[in-house]
Write an enzyme that holds these catalytic residues in place. Structure first.
Site, PDB file in Angstrom:
ATOM      1  N   CYS A 228     -52.977  25.038  12.245  1.00  0.00           N
ATOM      2  CA  CYS A 228     -51.624  25.051  12.820  1.00  0.00           C
ATOM      3  C   CYS A 228     -51.564  25.517  14.274  1.00  0.00           C
ATOM      4  CB  CYS A 228     -50.700  25.875  11.922  1.00  0.00           C
ATOM      5  SG  CYS A 228     -48.958  25.446  12.149  1.00  0.00           S
TER       6      CYS A 228
ATOM      7  N   GLU B   9     -51.581  23.607   5.224  1.00  0.00           N
ATOM      8  CA  GLU B   9     -51.411  25.060   5.275  1.00  0.00           C
ATOM      9  C   GLU B   9     -50.250  25.454   4.348  1.00  0.00           C
ATOM     10  OE1 GLU B   9     -49.777  26.448   9.000  1.00  0.00           O
ATOM     11  OE2 GLU B   9     -50.706  28.406   8.806  1.00  0.00           O
TER      12      GLU B   9
ATOM     13  N   LYS C   9     -57.370  32.031   9.958  1.00  0.00           N
ATOM     14  CA  LYS C   9     -56.523  31.627  11.095  1.00  0.00           C
ATOM     15  C   LYS C   9     -56.406  32.757  12.111  1.00  0.00           C
ATOM     16  CE  LYS C   9     -51.829  29.869  11.970  1.00  0.00           C
ATOM     17  NZ  LYS C   9     -50.491  29.647  11.333  1.00  0.00           N
TER      18      LYS C   9
END
Ligand SMILES: *[C@@H]1O[C@H](CO)[C@@H](O)[C@H](O)[C@H]1NC(C)=O
Ligand SMILES: *[C@@H]1O[C@H](CO)[C@@H](O)[C@H](O)[C@H]1NC(C)=O
Ligand SMILES: *[C@@H]1O[C@H](CO)[C@@H](O)[C@H](O)[C@H]1NC(C)=O
Ligand SMILES: *[C@@H]1O[C@H](CO)[C@@H](O)[C@H](O)[C@H]1NC(C)=O
Ligand SMILES: *[C@@H]1O[C@H](CO)[C@@H](O)[C@H](O)[C@H]1NC(C)=O
Ligand SMILES: *[C@@H]1O[C@H](CO)[C@@H](O)[C@H](O)[C@H]1NC(C)=O
Length: 516
Positions: A211, A80, A179
């Site tokens: 994440c 990321e 995300k």
């Protein structure tokens, strides 16, 4: 059937078996990238400057991708924020963004670079996949025009998303994921709902998230439970937080708890405690990397099972509360004392002998530990702790944690504070808890933030036990439970969302301020 066609059939059949056998595993790669960061600025840079920086980062990723392909990897995950870092406002990220189309359009940016406007970053990433015949996952920024008919449309007329893209071996865009659970990212918007993105390959079915997503039910758990993906691709920019949430510790535990392959590529940035990438199988970490010494990136490769559910090493599902609910609390205990891990108030009890049986409870959660140390070190104190409740300052995520950990010093007031080294070895440990959730992630962390592959296991009745005699010195042994249905939800509506955004920005500035 004639003899010859029978023989042919046998031969074909044998070939098929050989073929299937040869395809039981594939080589996967992840790259921990020391990202080149932009200069700090409050005014947006030009598109050319943004491209220059992104291309410098891709130059480094390109070497890793080539190397991975040369060593036979079918797929590589890059981290990321790997093209530009994380420190942006909505305005300053803008020159880095490209419009990423839905993969359903069937696009090979490398062959058709102008089909969706100015998209040189997507073209280059696609060419890297195509030229090296390898699937490539990269994390880039997507911008989606919107207009005033849409009441959620941001003032600049674009939604801005933290986005993963995957190109297949021909360079075709096969997956796009926005995300959902942002972590202090004022530059990006939250998509309307969690996206469940999967794609099929000849080496298994893949799912994607990013994440902070890993701490929530959707899309992470749904991809594994309902979509039955074999392997999860997980780019992250993860700041390690001892004792429960360092990257290698938590990610390997998630793979084990969810019983799925997990390919983790983290950013490498020592000053921000960002390091820790790995390739994790359901029964054991295959390879991992944790490096607080150098400023170098690192390529990791490993063989993983195409379909872990069909593999002989696939672990049985655990009933996390079966053992703990069946036993009585161990008798003869001192009353617990209170202590904190980050902002969470635990009940702790000390491991005062070199061997013993302990129970500590908080509300409905009772944690049981049986242990034997090789030798009790005078300079070290360990405690058993229990926590059940909403976690942290924001009190949004419901945690249930049983943990045995080393205190920072011999003062009990330091239990739960980060500590990186230990001397105490254990001949035996067995940890269990009366969890109310079926989502529990088993963590074992050794001195110097090392994992312990093959040296512990989870029994069907939910006990986390050591496997093979004495361990390396232990920092912590934990059962980290997430009770998603007890999370506190956002109250939807403009004002509370605005307040939340402000709080996030504030938190972000605090983090920045603390780092300076
Ligand atoms: C891919 O290969 C083509 C032709 O072989 C070359 O022109 C191009 O520069 C390569 N691109 C990348 C990103 O390696
Ligand atoms: C992958 O294949 C399965 C069947 O094996 C199918 O149900 C699923 O829809 C496919 N997924 C995608 C994204 O094509
Ligand atoms: C990095 O971790 C150490 C201990 O684990 C902690 O003391 C320090 O504050 C962390 N640094 C940052 C920038 O979070
Ligand atoms: C797990 O074990 C407990 C205690 O034996 C039992 O009450 C519970 O039904 C089991 N849960 C599942 C999902 O089997
Ligand atoms: C802990 O309990 C087990 C039985 O559950 C017993 O065999 C063992 O002796 C106990 N250990 C200590 C140190 O009390
Ligand atoms: C178990 O321990 C023995 C000796 O301590 C060692 O030789 C062996 O390799 C270990 N096995 C595993 C799977 O770690």
């Amino acid at each position: 059937m004639s003899t010859s066609s029978f023989q042919t059939s046998v031969a074909v059949f044998a070939l098929l078996i050989l073929h299937a056998g040869a395809l039981d595993t594939f080589t996967a790669a992840v790259y921990e990238h020391a990202v080149l960061l932009p200069k700090e600025t409050e005014t947006p840079v030009s598109r050319d400057d943004a491209l220059l920086l992104m291309n410098k980062n891709i130059d480094i990723l390109e070497k890793a991708i080539k190397q991975a392909a040369e060593q036979g990897a079918k797929i590589i995950v890059t981290p990321e924020d790997a093209l530009y870092g994380w420190k942006f406002s909505r305005e300053t990220i803008f020159p880095y963004l490209e419009d990423v189309p839905d993969p359903e359009v069937g696009w090979i940016p490398c062959q058709d670079p102008h089909r969706f406007g100015h998209t040189p970053i997507q073209a280059r990433l696609s060419c890297l996949a195509k030229n090296n015949s390898i699937y490539v996952l990269a994390n880039i920024g997507d911008k989606k025009p919107c207009n005033s008919y849409d009441s959620r449309c941001p003032p600049n007329g674009y939604y801005q998303y933290n986005t993963n893209v995957v190109y297949d071996m021909t360079g075709q865009l096969v997956a796009r994921y926005h995300k959902y659970h942002l972590y202090s990212e004022p530059q990006f918007d939250v998509p309307e709902k969690p996206e469940l993105v999967t794609f099929n390959t000849t080496f298994g079915r893949f799912g994607i998230f990013t994440c902070f997503d890993i701490l929530f039910h959707d899309p992470a758990v749904t991809l594994v439970k309902d979509f039955q993906v074999d392997t999860v691709l997980f780019p992250t920019a993860w700041m390690n937080v001892l004792p429960l949430l360092t990257a290698v510790e938590f990610h390997s535990a998630w793979a084990m708890g969810m019983r799925v392959n997990l390919l983790v590529a983290n950013i490498h940035h020592v000053r921000l405690n960002m390091t820790g990438s790995g390739i994790y199988a359901p029964h054991t970490p295959k390879v991992y990397h944790y490096d607080m010494e150098t400023d170098q990136g690192r390529l990791l490769l490993s063989e993983v099972d195409l379909h872990p559910r069909g593999s002989p090493t696939y672990p049985a599902a655990a009933n996390w509360s079966a053992h703990a609910s069946a036993v009585q609390p161990f008798p003869g205990q001192k009353p617990p004392f209170r202590g904190f891990i980050s902002r969470d108030e635990f009940h702790f009890t000390e491991l005062s002998e070199n061997a013993g049986n302990l129970t500590v409870c908080q509300e409905d959660l009772c944690c049981h530990l049986s242990y034997r140390m090789l030798r009790k070190e005078e300079s070290e104190v360990y405690v058993l702790g229990a926590f059940t409740g909403l976690h942290g300052r924001r009190k949004r995520e419901f945690w249930q944690v049983c943990t045995m950990l080393k205190c920072k010093t011999t003062s009990l007031a330091t239990c739960g504070k980060p500590v990186e080294t230990a001397l105490t070895r254990f001949n035996m440990f067995s940890l269990s808890g009366t969890f109310g959730t079926e989502y529990v992630f088993p963590e074992v962390l050794l001195t110097k933030v090392r994992l312990s592959p093959g040296k512990f296991e989870v029994l069907k009745d939910g006990r986390l036990v050591n496997k093979n005699g004495s361990s390396e010195p232990l920092l912590s042994v934990s059962l980290f439970g997430r009770w998603y249905t007890k999370d506190s939800r956002f109250i939807s509506g403009g004002i509370s969302n605005l307040e939340t955004t402000n709080l996030l920005i504030f938190t972000f500035l605090m983090i920045i301020a603390l780092q300076i």
